[in-house]
Design an enzyme around this catalytic site. Structure first.
Site, PDB file in Angstrom:
ATOM      1  N   ARG A  81      -5.298 -11.822   0.580  1.00  0.00           N
ATOM      2  CA  ARG A  81      -5.337 -12.456  -0.965  1.00  0.00           C
ATOM      3  C   ARG A  81      -4.781 -11.217  -1.611  1.00  0.00           C
ATOM      4  O   ARG A  81      -5.148 -10.230  -1.644  1.00  0.00           O
ATOM      5  CB  ARG A  81      -6.888 -12.674  -1.253  1.00  0.00           C
ATOM      6  CG  ARG A  81      -6.683 -13.258  -2.497  1.00  0.00           C
ATOM      7  CD  ARG A  81      -8.118 -13.582  -2.961  1.00  0.00           C
ATOM      8  NE  ARG A  81      -8.287 -14.149  -4.168  1.00  0.00           N
ATOM      9  CZ  ARG A  81      -8.212 -13.639  -5.519  1.00  0.00           C
ATOM     10  NH1 ARG A  81      -7.923 -12.404  -5.765  1.00  0.00           N
ATOM     11  NH2 ARG A  81      -8.249 -14.527  -6.525  1.00  0.00           N
ATOM     12  N   SER A  82      -3.714 -11.636  -2.171  1.00  0.00           N
ATOM     13  CA  SER A  82      -3.022 -11.049  -3.230  1.00  0.00           C
ATOM     14  C   SER A  82      -3.298 -11.298  -4.552  1.00  0.00           C
ATOM     15  O   SER A  82      -4.184 -10.691  -5.308  1.00  0.00           O
ATOM     16  CB  SER A  82      -1.458 -10.950  -3.030  1.00  0.00           C
ATOM     17  OG  SER A  82      -0.966 -10.290  -4.167  1.00  0.00           O
ATOM     18  N   GLY A  83      -2.868 -12.629  -5.078  1.00  0.00           N
ATOM     19  CA  GLY A  83      -3.206 -13.009  -6.203  1.00  0.00           C
ATOM     20  C   GLY A  83      -4.109 -14.336  -6.191  1.00  0.00           C
ATOM     21  O   GLY A  83      -4.622 -14.722  -7.114  1.00  0.00           O
ATOM     22  N   HIS A 110      -3.138 -17.430  -5.326  1.00  0.00           N
ATOM     23  CA  HIS A 110      -2.384 -18.626  -5.630  1.00  0.00           C
ATOM     24  C   HIS A 110      -1.769 -19.347  -4.549  1.00  0.00           C
ATOM     25  O   HIS A 110      -1.137 -20.463  -5.001  1.00  0.00           O
ATOM     26  CB  HIS A 110      -1.473 -18.304  -6.812  1.00  0.00           C
ATOM     27  CG  HIS A 110      -1.750 -17.767  -8.055  1.00  0.00           C
ATOM     28  ND1 HIS A 110      -2.600 -16.437  -8.162  1.00  0.00           N
ATOM     29  CD2 HIS A 110      -1.735 -18.223  -9.238  1.00  0.00           C
ATOM     30  CE1 HIS A 110      -2.971 -16.482  -9.447  1.00  0.00           C
ATOM     31  NE2 HIS A 110      -2.460 -17.224 -10.118  1.00  0.00           N
ATOM     32  N   ASP A 111      -2.536 -19.190  -3.421  1.00  0.00           N
ATOM     33  CA  ASP A 111      -1.952 -20.040  -2.197  1.00  0.00           C
ATOM     34  C   ASP A 111      -2.072 -21.746  -2.803  1.00  0.00           C
ATOM     35  O   ASP A 111      -3.180 -21.994  -3.197  1.00  0.00           O
ATOM     36  CB  ASP A 111      -2.494 -19.845  -0.964  1.00  0.00           C
ATOM     37  CG  ASP A 111      -1.988 -20.473   0.276  1.00  0.00           C
ATOM     38  OD1 ASP A 111      -1.131 -19.895   1.052  1.00  0.00           O
ATOM     39  OD2 ASP A 111      -2.347 -21.767   0.239  1.00  0.00           O
ATOM     40  N   CYS A 151       4.912 -18.139 -13.415  1.00  0.00           N
ATOM     41  CA  CYS A 151       3.605 -17.768 -13.758  1.00  0.00           C
ATOM     42  C   CYS A 151       2.913 -16.424 -13.370  1.00  0.00           C
ATOM     43  O   CYS A 151       3.160 -15.861 -12.464  1.00  0.00           O
ATOM     44  CB  CYS A 151       2.685 -18.730 -12.875  1.00  0.00           C
ATOM     45  SG  CYS A 151       0.957 -18.709 -13.077  1.00  0.00           S
ATOM     46  N   VAL A 182       2.205 -10.510  -6.379  1.00  0.00           N
ATOM     47  CA  VAL A 182       3.587 -10.225  -5.686  1.00  0.00           C
ATOM     48  C   VAL A 182       3.589 -10.441  -4.262  1.00  0.00           C
ATOM     49  O   VAL A 182       4.635 -10.473  -3.772  1.00  0.00           O
ATOM     50  CB  VAL A 182       4.220  -9.106  -6.399  1.00  0.00           C
ATOM     51  CG1 VAL A 182       4.086  -9.096  -7.768  1.00  0.00           C
ATOM     52  CG2 VAL A 182       3.292  -7.457  -5.743  1.00  0.00           C
ATOM     53  N   TYR A 203       9.738 -25.349   0.775  1.00  0.00           N
ATOM     54  CA  TYR A 203       9.414 -24.230   0.486  1.00  0.00           C
ATOM     55  C   TYR A 203       7.960 -23.608   0.722  1.00  0.00           C
ATOM     56  O   TYR A 203       6.995 -24.217   0.473  1.00  0.00           O
ATOM     57  CB  TYR A 203       9.808 -24.004  -0.868  1.00  0.00           C
ATOM     58  CG  TYR A 203       9.598 -22.601  -1.646  1.00  0.00           C
ATOM     59  CD1 TYR A 203       9.977 -21.488  -0.934  1.00  0.00           C
ATOM     60  CD2 TYR A 203       9.108 -22.631  -2.834  1.00  0.00           C
ATOM     61  CE1 TYR A 203      10.011 -20.420  -1.687  1.00  0.00           C
ATOM     62  CE2 TYR A 203       9.192 -21.156  -3.303  1.00  0.00           C
ATOM     63  CZ  TYR A 203       9.471 -20.058  -2.743  1.00  0.00           C
ATOM     64  OH  TYR A 203       9.345 -18.894  -3.399  1.00  0.00           O
ATOM     65  N   TYR A 243       5.326 -23.150  -1.638  1.00  0.00           N
ATOM     66  CA  TYR A 243       4.822 -24.293  -2.303  1.00  0.00           C
ATOM     67  C   TYR A 243       4.100 -25.112  -0.943  1.00  0.00           C
ATOM     68  O   TYR A 243       4.563 -26.169  -0.701  1.00  0.00           O
ATOM     69  CB  TYR A 243       5.677 -25.407  -2.844  1.00  0.00           C
ATOM     70  CG  TYR A 243       6.369 -24.840  -4.123  1.00  0.00           C
ATOM     71  CD1 TYR A 243       5.863 -23.913  -4.851  1.00  0.00           C
ATOM     72  CD2 TYR A 243       7.544 -25.331  -4.738  1.00  0.00           C
ATOM     73  CE1 TYR A 243       6.330 -23.398  -6.161  1.00  0.00           C
ATOM     74  CE2 TYR A 243       7.964 -24.772  -5.897  1.00  0.00           C
ATOM     75  CZ  TYR A 243       7.307 -23.885  -6.535  1.00  0.00           C
ATOM     76  OH  TYR A 243       7.984 -23.553  -7.764  1.00  0.00           O
TER      77      TYR A 243
END
Length: 451
Positions: free
Chosen positions: A6-8, A10-11, A72, A77, A379, A382
């Protein structure tokens, strides 16, 4: 146990923090340092930093350095860059991944590798192929770009009654071919309107940033798209950091420090940051007819006001100059624009979710004749599990064949998928790093057969 990196967080399908099998989360949020070298125009950024932190640090260091990443500000990153990463300057500078010159990754054997020691194959793979299939990326080295001190932004809205359909149709011929210093994107959705049948209409918001002043922008627009009717009073001259606030859903008047927080006190106005959502993505390679758009409007009007959206981003410029094999991200020349289809909802629970998800699938089905084919491209950032998933047996090991993974892999990566599988097989043969849409290892498949 599977690892979720996990980074942000936001997956789009939550794969950085959820799983159907036992798992642990490796959260990189403490790897958030940003170190900028102004003289060399480079930066090292930890994979756990969010875009807003990167942008803010750059803006505090220089008025003319920038980085072409997403809109966003709370997106991490680590995931953004490893999937490609696009933003308002993609037509000028390409993707974020196009501007990455080094990285640090921990491989399956626990070795910390940089570009030189990991080799060019793996360095290629993690810039658009999804880092979590190959190891744990802890930092990226970026090549910063130079922008003017003054940029210009505008947002003009047009409803169906104000000729929106004809304007969107004409936009297709202009936005991908206009000066690469201009991004002219559109957000389209249902809005309340007392004068329209059923109390709702469709509004198209034309959102733009120009790398230069208003005096140069207006003649370009007058020459290329006079029908849009952009006036001087619609435009605002800003710094690059203020343009990032604008596209991040903030007033340009707020302190830019607001984007450094993972949970900002001032909330972004971007709907995707406020609601539950389901997203799908298509690439358009031939202009869509007016009749085609009118069918989209009909479906959008089934949604409540502001609860359905099409986000339309033009390509061209730098994007068509880069080979589709330069990075795993293959969507380059030949694409006019991308069109993201979003359903939003507020109510929790399975019933509300299914209703909105089913609507998104219906819209996606409708889009079929108008978008890319063989494959119908998408993509990776997304992420959409409707495209297909890897299979797991009882102990969480993948049992997915190359052919099965190709169903979704070719949509994300086209012919680059084969090279990604070869690299995965070499660097992570036992498929330690895996999830529902990770790149499969051919060795792991053979091993499971032999066992």
């Amino acid at each position: 146990m599977q690892i979720r990196i996990r980074s942000g967080g936001h997956d789009y399908e939550g794969l950085s923090y959820t799983s159907q099998v036992p798992f642990v989360v490796l959260d990189l949020f403490n790897f958030s340092e940003v170190a900028i070298d102004v003289d060399q125009k480079t930066a090292w950024v930890g994979a756990g930093a969010i875009i807003g932190q990167l942008y803010y640090r750059i803006s505090q260091t220089s008025k003319t350095l920038a980085f072409p990443a997403g809109a966003c500000p709370t997106v991490g990153v680590g995931g953004l860059f490893s999937g490609g990463g696009y933003g308002p300057m993609l037509r000028k500078f390409g993707l974020a991944a196009d501007n990455i010159i080094d990285a640090r990754i921990i491989d399956v054997n626990g070795r910390i590798l940089d570009r030189k020691s990991m080799g060019e194959d793996l360095f290629w793979a993690i810039r658009g192929g999804g880092g979590s299939s190959f190891g744990v990326i802890t930092a990226w080295k970026l090549k910063l770009v130079t922008v003017p001190e003054t940029l210009t932004i505008f947002s003009v809205g047009r409803t169906l009654e104000q000729n929106a359909t004809q304007l969107v149709h004409k936009w297709q011929y202009i936005a991908p071919n206009i000066d690469e210093d201009i991004l002219l994107s559109i957000s389209i959705g249902p809005v309340n309107s007392s004068g329209a049948a059923g109390g709702k209409t469709i509004q198209a918001n034309f959102n733009s940033v120009y790398l230069g002043g208003v005096d140069k922008l207006l003649p370009l627009l007058e020459q290329s798209f006079p029908e849009l009717g952009v006036r001087r009073e619609d435009c605002t001259e800003v710094s690059w950091m203020q343009s990032a606030l604008f596209f991040g859903g903030y007033s340009i008047q707020v302190s830019p420090e607001v984007v450094t927080s993972r949970n900002p006190e001032i909330r972004s106005t971007l709907p995707i940051t406020r609601y539950y959502f389901k997203a799908k993505l298509d690439y358009v390679q031939e202009p869509i007819s007016i009749k085609g758009f009118e069918g989209m409007w009909k479906l959008l009007l089934e949604r409540e006001a502001n609860m359905g959206e099409l986000l339309v981003v033009p390509y061209g410029g730098k994007m068509k100059e880069i080979s589709e094999t330069a990075l795993p991200f293959p969507h380059r020349a030949g694409n006019l624009y991308k069109i993201q289809q979003l359903a939003y909802w507020e109510e929790s629970g399975a019933v509300a979710s299914e209703r909105s998800i089913n609507w998104s699938r219906k819209l996606h089905d409708y889009m079929t004749p108008y978008v890319s084919k063989s494959p119908r491209a998408s993509y990776m950032n997304y992420r959409d599990l409707d495209l297909g998933v890897n299979n797991y047996n009882g102990d969480g090991k993948t049992t997915t064949s190359y052919a099965q993974a190709s169903v979704w892999g070719l949509k994300y990566f086209k012919n680059n998928f084969k090279r990604l599988v070869q690299i995965k097989t070499k660097v992570d043969p036992t498929n330690f790093f895996r999830n529902e849409q990770s790149i499969p290892s051919l060795y792991a498949k053979l091993s499971s057969k032999n066992n």
